[in-house]
Design a protein around this motif. Sequence first.
Motif, PDB file in Angstrom:
ATOM      1  N   SER A  80       0.476  -0.990  -0.065  1.00 55.10           N
ATOM      2  CA  SER A  80       0.173   0.273   0.196  1.00 55.10           C
ATOM      3  C   SER A  80       0.769   1.211   0.039  1.00 55.10           C
ATOM      4  N   CYS A  81       1.783   1.501   0.704  1.00 56.78           N
ATOM      5  CA  CYS A  81       2.699   2.759   0.988  1.00 56.78           C
ATOM      6  C   CYS A  81       3.693   2.621  -0.828  1.00 56.78           C
ATOM      7  N   GLU A  82       3.462   1.207  -1.397  1.00 56.61           N
ATOM      8  CA  GLU A  82       4.709   1.296  -2.425  1.00 56.61           C
ATOM      9  C   GLU A  82       2.537   2.350  -3.091  1.00 56.61           C
ATOM     10  N   ARG A  83       2.446   1.696  -3.669  1.00 56.37           N
ATOM     11  CA  ARG A  83       0.905   2.186  -4.274  1.00 56.37           C
ATOM     12  C   ARG A  83       0.810   3.805  -3.964  1.00 56.37           C
ATOM     13  N   GLY A  84       1.499   4.310  -2.692  1.00 59.64           N
ATOM     14  CA  GLY A  84       0.647   5.676  -2.903  1.00 59.64           C
ATOM     15  C   GLY A  84       2.113   6.297  -2.975  1.00 59.64           C
TER      16      GLY A  84
ATOM     17  N   ASP B  26      -9.378   6.898   0.090  1.00 56.61           N
ATOM     18  CA  ASP B  26      -9.279   6.811   1.554  1.00 56.61           C
ATOM     19  C   ASP B  26      -7.797   6.124   2.026  1.00 56.61           C
ATOM     20  N   GLU B  27      -7.753   4.314   2.095  1.00 58.76           N
ATOM     21  CA  GLU B  27      -7.019   3.621   2.765  1.00 58.76           C
ATOM     22  C   GLU B  27      -6.384   4.181   2.072  1.00 58.76           C
ATOM     23  N   THR B  28      -5.656   4.080   0.934  1.00 57.59           N
ATOM     24  CA  THR B  28      -4.125   4.244   0.470  1.00 57.59           C
ATOM     25  C   THR B  28      -3.672   5.676   1.588  1.00 57.59           C
ATOM     26  N   TYR B  29      -4.664   6.663   1.614  1.00 55.95           N
ATOM     27  CA  TYR B  29      -4.201   8.086   2.242  1.00 55.95           C
ATOM     28  C   TYR B  29      -4.158   7.553   3.625  1.00 55.95           C
ATOM     29  N   ARG B  30      -4.638   7.213   4.587  1.00 57.35           N
ATOM     30  CA  ARG B  30      -4.665   7.293   5.607  1.00 57.35           C
ATOM     31  C   ARG B  30      -3.098   6.138   5.991  1.00 57.35           C
ATOM     32  N   ARG B  31      -2.710   4.834   4.875  1.00 54.73           N
ATOM     33  CA  ARG B  31      -1.520   4.547   5.373  1.00 54.73           C
ATOM     34  C   ARG B  31      -0.538   5.389   5.378  1.00 54.73           C
TER      35      ARG B  31
END
Length: 386
Positions: A234-238, A264-269
Amino acid sequence: MSDQATGAQDGFAARYGRRPDGVWSAPGRVNLIGEHTDYNHGFVLPFAIDRRTVAAVGVRDDRVVRVRSTFTEEEVSLAIDDLSPTAMEGWSAYVLGVAWALGTQGHDLSQAPGLDLLIDSRVPVGAGLSSSAAIECAVAVALNDLWELNLSPLDLARIGRIAENRAVGAPTGLLDQAASMLGREDHGVFLDCDTEQAEAVALHLREEGLEILVMDSRVEHEHATGGYRDRRESCERGAAALAVATLRELSEDDLTRASAVLDDETYRRVRHIVTENARVLETVRTLGESGPRAIGDLLNASHASMRDDFEITVPEIDLACATAVEHGAIGARMTGGGFGGSAIALVPADARAEIEAAVTSALASAGMREPQLFTVTPSEGARRDA
């Protein structure tokens, strides 16, 4: 020499019929603050603890590595020339993986002798205190000496990370191995995971009458599978969506843009990583200027971020942290990769017994399993003991 090292010598003799050529050890670690920031090239502040893994090692006259431990009767044997990730499995991969990793980094092992090893660990397994890095680093310092590789402590930490990532299959950063290799008494290891530069940061716990209370939820986790890998991806996608190489490049000023670009989820990560990096830097500054009694709000904020944004805590950990703070802890947070394991509380020594009783009672009232509570002391890193 410690009782543990002496016991490992005797255990080695009982299993292999001779005395070892040496005994080496490395500690587990507690991460004071900076969770999941390491593989994002960010900042971390762990410290080595006074619970260690010991490796008693003897040189052989062939090219075979034999591995045994005090926690199983199993013996694993593999020739140095046959070392590969596909040839390793189970707990022995933490040992054999270090030997294999050395070979992948250009170190000539063609003349390296075989070894017999006995591993004895007093770092709780599954508690988020990095029992795996303790094994890797104890073995790394032993092989460094016996194979005369002359590698630095940070070099050996990198070897341990390669073993963990590629032999074991856990996608962790450098935090655990750096803490285990570089620990100092009453100091944290402030590590910049981008430059991989480290410096010791005085914690001043003893002189301030403070202790680190570990609250092991006894909910076990496994980093080679599951949520840890998901969070890293998820961090890599962000980072990719925000057109940066790593989340280290972002500051809190970038979060408004991130919220417009990311789901929303990726933003929070991403928000957890960005704000956690800021909290590590603020903790280091505060320790230097005001001392450990002033970092409680930072620890609490870190836990809230892991709970709400990164979603890696469990109810047992959340309740333990809230209860500890309610009953006098300066601050409390989950430590380690999450999905179980342990939390830590920074507590006044004279209030520890009351806090322990409150945490135990709260979890019992909630129908949760009884936690294991114990203190740890910031301690010395990997070393030769005998």
